[in-house]
Design a protein around this motif. Structure first.
Motif, PDB file in Angstrom:
ATOM      1  N   CYS A  82       1.029  -0.968   0.395  1.00  0.00           N
ATOM      2  CA  CYS A  82      -0.036  -0.255  -0.002  1.00  0.00           C
ATOM      3  C   CYS A  82       0.935   1.571   0.291  1.00  0.00           C
ATOM      4  O   CYS A  82       2.221   1.235   0.218  1.00  0.00           O
ATOM      5  CB  CYS A  82      -0.794  -0.332   1.474  1.00  0.00           C
ATOM      6  SG  CYS A  82      -2.640  -0.966   0.865  1.00  0.00           S
ATOM      7  N   HIS A  83       0.328   2.503  -0.732  1.00  0.00           N
ATOM      8  CA  HIS A  83       0.799   3.281  -1.375  1.00  0.00           C
ATOM      9  C   HIS A  83       0.486   4.752  -0.219  1.00  0.00           C
ATOM     10  O   HIS A  83      -1.138   4.992  -0.279  1.00  0.00           O
ATOM     11  CB  HIS A  83       1.625   4.599  -2.651  1.00  0.00           C
ATOM     12  CG  HIS A  83       2.147   2.472  -3.134  1.00  0.00           C
ATOM     13  ND1 HIS A  83       3.503   2.670  -2.984  1.00  0.00           N
ATOM     14  CD2 HIS A  83       1.646   1.635  -3.320  1.00  0.00           C
ATOM     15  CE1 HIS A  83       3.761   1.913  -3.658  1.00  0.00           C
ATOM     16  NE2 HIS A  83       2.967   0.757  -3.814  1.00  0.00           N
ATOM     17  N   THR A  84       0.852   5.629   0.737  1.00  0.00           N
ATOM     18  CA  THR A  84       0.012   6.480   1.777  1.00  0.00           C
ATOM     19  C   THR A  84       0.673   8.341   0.343  1.00  0.00           C
ATOM     20  O   THR A  84       1.871   7.996   1.048  1.00  0.00           O
ATOM     21  CB  THR A  84       0.724   6.240   3.154  1.00  0.00           C
ATOM     22  OG1 THR A  84       0.093   5.226   4.268  1.00  0.00           O
ATOM     23  CG2 THR A  84      -0.038   7.299   3.248  1.00  0.00           C
ATOM     24  N   LEU A  85      -0.456   8.201   0.264  1.00  0.00           N
ATOM     25  CA  LEU A  85      -0.254   9.745  -0.537  1.00  0.00           C
ATOM     26  C   LEU A  85      -0.501  10.948   0.298  1.00  0.00           C
ATOM     27  O   LEU A  85      -1.376  10.655   1.009  1.00  0.00           O
ATOM     28  CB  LEU A  85      -0.996   9.539  -2.247  1.00  0.00           C
ATOM     29  CG  LEU A  85      -0.831   8.107  -2.340  1.00  0.00           C
ATOM     30  CD1 LEU A  85      -1.698   8.615  -4.254  1.00  0.00           C
ATOM     31  CD2 LEU A  85       1.077   7.903  -3.419  1.00  0.00           C
ATOM     32  N   THR A  86       0.579  11.867   0.553  1.00  0.00           N
ATOM     33  CA  THR A  86       0.233  12.932   1.059  1.00  0.00           C
ATOM     34  C   THR A  86       0.139  14.188   0.068  1.00  0.00           C
ATOM     35  O   THR A  86       1.362  14.496  -0.773  1.00  0.00           O
ATOM     36  CB  THR A  86       0.855  13.607   2.175  1.00  0.00           C
ATOM     37  OG1 THR A  86       1.563  12.156   2.949  1.00  0.00           O
ATOM     38  CG2 THR A  86       1.066  14.574   2.815  1.00  0.00           C
ATOM     39  N   LEU A  87      -0.980  14.758   0.067  1.00  0.00           N
ATOM     40  CA  LEU A  87      -0.852  15.712  -1.184  1.00  0.00           C
ATOM     41  C   LEU A  87      -1.658  17.489  -0.778  1.00  0.00           C
ATOM     42  O   LEU A  87      -2.431  17.136   0.296  1.00  0.00           O
ATOM     43  CB  LEU A  87      -2.002  15.240  -2.769  1.00  0.00           C
ATOM     44  CG  LEU A  87      -1.897  13.580  -2.747  1.00  0.00           C
ATOM     45  CD1 LEU A  87      -3.183  13.284  -3.560  1.00  0.00           C
ATOM     46  CD2 LEU A  87      -0.882  13.902  -4.121  1.00  0.00           C
ATOM     47  N   PRO A  88      -1.856  18.384  -1.454  1.00  0.00           N
ATOM     48  CA  PRO A  88      -2.476  19.379  -1.163  1.00  0.00           C
ATOM     49  C   PRO A  88      -3.578  18.674  -1.506  1.00  0.00           C
ATOM     50  O   PRO A  88      -4.135  17.992  -2.025  1.00  0.00           O
ATOM     51  CB  PRO A  88      -1.645  20.502  -2.499  1.00  0.00           C
ATOM     52  CG  PRO A  88      -0.858  19.956  -2.553  1.00  0.00           C
ATOM     53  CD  PRO A  88      -1.308  18.343  -2.691  1.00  0.00           C
ATOM     54  N   PRO A  89      -4.577  19.721  -0.193  1.00  0.00           N
ATOM     55  CA  PRO A  89      -6.108  19.577  -0.634  1.00  0.00           C
ATOM     56  C   PRO A  89      -6.758  19.198  -1.535  1.00  0.00           C
ATOM     57  O   PRO A  89      -7.676  18.493  -2.132  1.00  0.00           O
ATOM     58  CB  PRO A  89      -7.029  20.249   0.874  1.00  0.00           C
ATOM     59  CG  PRO A  89      -5.905  20.876   0.823  1.00  0.00           C
ATOM     60  CD  PRO A  89      -4.848  20.363   0.404  1.00  0.00           C
ATOM     61  N   ARG A  90      -6.481  20.285  -2.894  1.00  0.00           N
ATOM     62  CA  ARG A  90      -7.055  20.766  -4.119  1.00  0.00           C
ATOM     63  C   ARG A  90      -6.754  19.608  -5.236  1.00  0.00           C
ATOM     64  O   ARG A  90      -7.592  18.424  -5.830  1.00  0.00           O
ATOM     65  CB  ARG A  90      -6.796  22.031  -4.694  1.00  0.00           C
ATOM     66  CG  ARG A  90      -6.928  21.871  -5.547  1.00  0.00           C
ATOM     67  CD  ARG A  90      -9.251  22.219  -5.614  1.00  0.00           C
ATOM     68  NE  ARG A  90      -9.425  22.210  -7.789  1.00  0.00           N
ATOM     69  CZ  ARG A  90     -10.687  21.383  -7.746  1.00  0.00           C
ATOM     70  NH1 ARG A  90     -11.468  21.415  -6.552  1.00  0.00           N
ATOM     71  NH2 ARG A  90     -10.593  21.419  -8.655  1.00  0.00           N
ATOM     72  N   ASP A  91      -5.213  18.609  -4.955  1.00  0.00           N
ATOM     73  CA  ASP A  91      -4.849  17.970  -5.544  1.00  0.00           C
ATOM     74  C   ASP A  91      -5.797  16.058  -4.855  1.00  0.00           C
ATOM     75  O   ASP A  91      -6.159  15.226  -5.745  1.00  0.00           O
ATOM     76  CB  ASP A  91      -3.530  17.899  -5.681  1.00  0.00           C
ATOM     77  CG  ASP A  91      -2.998  19.041  -6.463  1.00  0.00           C
ATOM     78  OD1 ASP A  91      -3.180  19.045  -7.502  1.00  0.00           O
ATOM     79  OD2 ASP A  91      -1.515  19.040  -6.183  1.00  0.00           O
ATOM     80  N   LEU A  92      -5.699  16.098  -3.870  1.00  0.00           N
ATOM     81  CA  LEU A  92      -6.187  14.879  -3.425  1.00  0.00           C
ATOM     82  C   LEU A  92      -8.259  15.155  -3.500  1.00  0.00           C
ATOM     83  O   LEU A  92      -8.288  13.898  -4.006  1.00  0.00           O
ATOM     84  CB  LEU A  92      -6.137  15.051  -1.489  1.00  0.00           C
ATOM     85  CG  LEU A  92      -6.738  13.900  -0.956  1.00  0.00           C
ATOM     86  CD1 LEU A  92      -5.950  12.447  -1.008  1.00  0.00           C
ATOM     87  CD2 LEU A  92      -7.013  14.401   0.945  1.00  0.00           C
ATOM     88  N   GLN A  93      -8.862  16.198  -3.698  1.00  0.00           N
ATOM     89  CA  GLN A  93     -10.327  15.643  -4.200  1.00  0.00           C
ATOM     90  C   GLN A  93      -9.962  15.782  -5.553  1.00  0.00           C
ATOM     91  O   GLN A  93     -10.816  15.357  -6.074  1.00  0.00           O
ATOM     92  CB  GLN A  93     -10.274  16.876  -4.036  1.00  0.00           C
ATOM     93  CG  GLN A  93     -11.895  17.355  -4.623  1.00  0.00           C
ATOM     94  CD  GLN A  93     -12.433  18.522  -3.572  1.00  0.00           C
ATOM     95  OE1 GLN A  93     -11.664  19.747  -3.218  1.00  0.00           O
ATOM     96  NE2 GLN A  93     -14.274  18.930  -4.452  1.00  0.00           N
ATOM     97  N   ASP A  94      -8.862  16.162  -6.608  1.00  0.00           N
ATOM     98  CA  ASP A  94      -8.932  15.361  -7.639  1.00  0.00           C
ATOM     99  C   ASP A  94      -8.522  13.772  -7.682  1.00  0.00           C
ATOM    100  O   ASP A  94      -9.708  13.378  -8.485  1.00  0.00           O
ATOM    101  CB  ASP A  94      -8.088  16.040  -8.801  1.00  0.00           C
ATOM    102  CG  ASP A  94      -8.512  18.019  -8.686  1.00  0.00           C
ATOM    103  OD1 ASP A  94      -9.739  18.898  -8.731  1.00  0.00           O
ATOM    104  OD2 ASP A  94      -7.087  18.954  -9.064  1.00  0.00           O
TER     105      ASP A  94
END
Length: 114
Positions: A56-68
């Protein structure tokens, strides 16, 4: 009065999503295959956080990118419903997608809270 939520304080919580390897690889390939270059930048953010050998991979993204990213995962769910995506071709199921989305929302709630 703000309603009580059983999750970490959003000011302390990193906007993350955890994806199995099969979903992360399919996501990256899908994003790179889109004609709009803005999707390619999201693919590069995802690629930078994939580690060989991890289940598994835990991705940390800015909120806008995470929403996309979550919107793309919902697109995959629609593809399963339409029959254009099958577990045999991609290596994961529609339930796997919903589990990743539900896990994120359980811990961090809807992105609109950020």
């Amino acid at each position: 009065m703000v309603r009580y939520r059983c999750r970490p304080n959003v000011m302390l919580a990193a906007p993350i999503v955890t994806l199995p390897t099969a979903i992360a690889r399919h996501l990256r390939a899908d994003l790179l295959g889109r004609p709009d270059p803005s999707w390619h930048s999201l693919a590069h953010l995802v690629t930078a956080q994939l580690f060989p050998g991890s289940a598994c991979h835990t991705l940390t993204l800015p909120p806008r990118d995470l929403q996309d990213l979550l919107a793309v995962l919902l697109d995959f769910s629609i593809d399963f419903s339409n029959g254009t995506l099958t577990p045999e071709t991609c290596g994961f199921t529609e339930a796997d997608i919903h589990e990743a989305i539900d896990l994120h929302q359980h811990h961090y709630g809807p992105l609109l809270d950020y």
